[in-house]
Scaffold this active site. Sequence first.
Site, mmCIF file in Angstrom:
data_model
loop_
_atom_site.group_PDB
_atom_site.id
_atom_site.type_symbol
_atom_site.label_atom_id
_atom_site.label_comp_id
_atom_site.label_asym_id
_atom_site.label_seq_id
_atom_site.Cartn_x
_atom_site.Cartn_y
_atom_site.Cartn_z
ATOM 1 N N GLU A 150 37.950 39.160 44.725
ATOM 2 C CA GLU A 150 38.456 37.799 44.938
ATOM 3 C C GLU A 150 37.386 36.916 45.593
ATOM 4 O O GLU A 150 37.162 35.780 45.193
ATOM 5 C CB GLU A 150 39.692 37.813 45.856
ATOM 6 N N ASP A 187 43.944 41.185 35.085
ATOM 7 C CA ASP A 187 44.735 40.832 36.269
ATOM 8 C C ASP A 187 45.316 39.432 36.084
ATOM 9 O O ASP A 187 45.083 38.792 35.049
ATOM 10 C CB ASP A 187 43.901 40.931 37.559
ATOM 11 N N ARG A 245 38.871 39.141 38.806
ATOM 12 C CA ARG A 245 38.840 38.021 39.763
ATOM 13 C C ARG A 245 37.516 37.278 39.636
ATOM 14 O O ARG A 245 37.460 36.065 39.600
ATOM 15 C CB ARG A 245 39.034 38.539 41.181
ATOM 16 N N ASP A 279 35.886 45.969 49.780
ATOM 17 C CA ASP A 279 35.941 44.499 49.765
ATOM 18 C C ASP A 279 36.185 43.974 51.186
ATOM 19 O O ASP A 279 36.167 42.769 51.408
ATOM 20 C CB ASP A 279 37.009 43.977 48.799
ATOM 21 N N TRP A 301 46.311 54.374 47.541
ATOM 22 C CA TRP A 301 45.538 53.253 48.093
ATOM 23 C C TRP A 301 46.143 52.684 49.368
ATOM 24 O O TRP A 301 45.436 52.147 50.202
ATOM 25 C CB TRP A 301 45.352 52.150 47.036
ATOM 26 N N HIS A 324 50.685 42.073 37.724
ATOM 27 C CA HIS A 324 49.285 41.620 37.583
ATOM 28 C C HIS A 324 48.980 41.239 36.130
ATOM 29 O O HIS A 324 47.899 41.530 35.624
ATOM 30 C CB HIS A 324 48.315 42.723 38.054
ATOM 31 N N ASP A 327 50.626 48.665 40.545
ATOM 32 C CA ASP A 327 50.704 48.213 41.933
ATOM 33 C C ASP A 327 51.361 46.839 42.034
ATOM 34 O O ASP A 327 51.342 46.050 41.091
ATOM 35 C CB ASP A 327 49.287 48.152 42.546
ATOM 36 N N GLU A 328 51.954 46.581 43.176
ATOM 37 C CA GLU A 328 52.406 45.247 43.586
ATOM 38 C C GLU A 328 53.112 44.482 42.466
ATOM 39 O O GLU A 328 52.811 43.319 42.223
ATOM 40 C CB GLU A 328 51.186 44.437 44.059
ATOM 41 N N TRP A 374 37.244 45.159 45.028
ATOM 42 C CA TRP A 374 37.983 43.988 44.532
ATOM 43 C C TRP A 374 37.097 42.774 44.745
ATOM 44 O O TRP A 374 36.319 42.731 45.715
ATOM 45 C CB TRP A 374 39.305 43.835 45.278
HETATM 46 C C1 ACM Z 1 45.608 47.473 45.127
HETATM 47 O O1 ACM Z 1 44.740 47.332 46.020
HETATM 48 N N1 ACM Z 1 46.460 46.488 44.866
HETATM 49 C C2 ACM Z 1 45.695 48.695 44.344
#
Ligand code: ACM
Length: 572
Positions: A486, A194, A165, A435, A408, A266, A329-330, A484
């Site tokens: 961002e 990512d 990021r 974060d 997480w 991602h 993830d996600e 993280w």
């Molecule tokens: C995460 O925070 N998406 C692993």
Amino acid sequence: MKKLIPILAVSALLAACAQPQEFHVIPMPAQVTINQGSFCAKCANVSVDEKLDSLSRKAVARFVEALEIASGSKTKTGEGGFRFILNPNLAAEQYSIEINKEGAVVEASALNGFVYACETLKQMLPAAIYSGKPAPASCSWLLPYASILDQPRFGYRGVMLDCARHFWSVEETKKVLDVMTAYKMNRLHWHLTDDQGWRWESKNYPLLTSVGGWRAGTQVGKDKSLGQTDGIRYGGFYTQDELRDVVAYAAERGITVIPEIDLPGHMLAALAAYPNLGCKGGPYEVRQFWGISQDILCAGNEEIYEFLDKLFDELVDIFPSEYIHVGGDECFGGRKEREGLVPWDTCPKCQKLMKKLGIKPGKEARHYLQDYVTQRIQKMLADKGRKIIGWDEILEGNLAPGATVMGWRGTDGGEKAVAKGMTAIMSPNTYMYIDYYQSAEFDKEPVCIGSKVLPVEKVYSYEPLEGMPEGAEDLILGVQCNLWTEYVTTPENLEYMLLPRMCAAAEVGWVAAEAKDPARFDKSLDHAFEIFDAMGLNYCLDSRGKIGFDRVPARDSVELAKYLEEREKEKK
Ligand code: ACM
Ligand code: ZN
């Protein structure tokens, strides 16, 4: 591993010593007894057992050099003084220090033990030893007579750094490694890819960095629905030489770098470079907004497996880590998108593969398909001699036996993994997401993600085995704090988010549950702040009633201008 009983006979005996006054080592060693009397480290003799390996010798040499520079005096070779001795009876991360009138005898069996012994000694000396410069003449170089026997509670003590990021130079990454070393953290989980950027050079797939390493602009403010970006091209990547340099620098300090290639989600930066790897075939562009792209690797396209196989060949050659993090993830976009259809649900190739695998249509189908991808990657990496770590989403669908789960989403993911007999690393967002804001006074802090508050005390309060099923202590490998980035835009901002919360995470990973002591830790932070100053690192002072926004002029340019304008208006 043998459990050590903490003997914290520190305060009573220290009261009797004129100097030094305090024992403020973080993380607190497992057994410490401080005795009356002190040994002067300045101009001391130093001897190193010939049996030490070259990296352990280098670690000792770094300690001696720091001591010489800060104290302004050379050490000498000879009897007594500091003696660094190989003791094969100690575990790899264990060490002992015996300080008496003869000097200081340090024993360990391997690099990590010697690194940690040196860091303990450094924390027992004036913080100026971390500065690389001569200390003021008033500094005392006395070490109290002491017996220390120390080893960590958990073998895995990590920091995750997101360089996708926002990108962190090799120099800044080494600063993070330096402060990790000071607090005995031993894993850098490097989030290298990512949606918003691909950060490591592949010789096989050069477009990953020339295209995927750059985005056309970056989201302005926190509300992405406004659709505002700054229009400034942003990016960067590490060459393979730079990656190797970071890996070697970390290894010298007993830190393993675990690279993460986040997949199959991602992956938008990779798709921008190689659109044939996505379900729709493109066009794609490196994401300019925060949040998650629904466009992910096409599980039904054989080319992605060939792509990943070649990529992992390069990766394992650079990173000797036993584990490779494969994300997971996600995968299906943000929370809202997950309710609707995602490309895998309609892509003919993915649908054909689901049919072939006997995956029944329905809400769960995509999880089973993700699981197929994970298991195939796991096998691919096993053939290259590596194990995988995945975020806790890899528990949805079938299991990938043998994988390690990084929990997480609260502590649930780790608990589920352990209940199924899988190994887990605990990085719950409820305690380990550094974060998040550090204080509830948002306007006095740099902009952070969301609106959750995670002060240093909350990180410290985390007990990884709480609520865990029986036998968990053998399956929980350790803990990790996740940074993280961002909204983290400058090195000052990065350090501010990391410190002092990483120190709390270090205690959670090192100190036995019964030996944790929030008041002692809080007091020890005063010395940690001096160390950060000496290292030239920024940090948050919320625990001292000063939050420190002024120390972090790190909001994005547009927000910062708006914020300052509003502050001026308020003053008038
Ligand atoms: C995460 O925070 N998406 C692993
Ligand atoms: Zn597809």
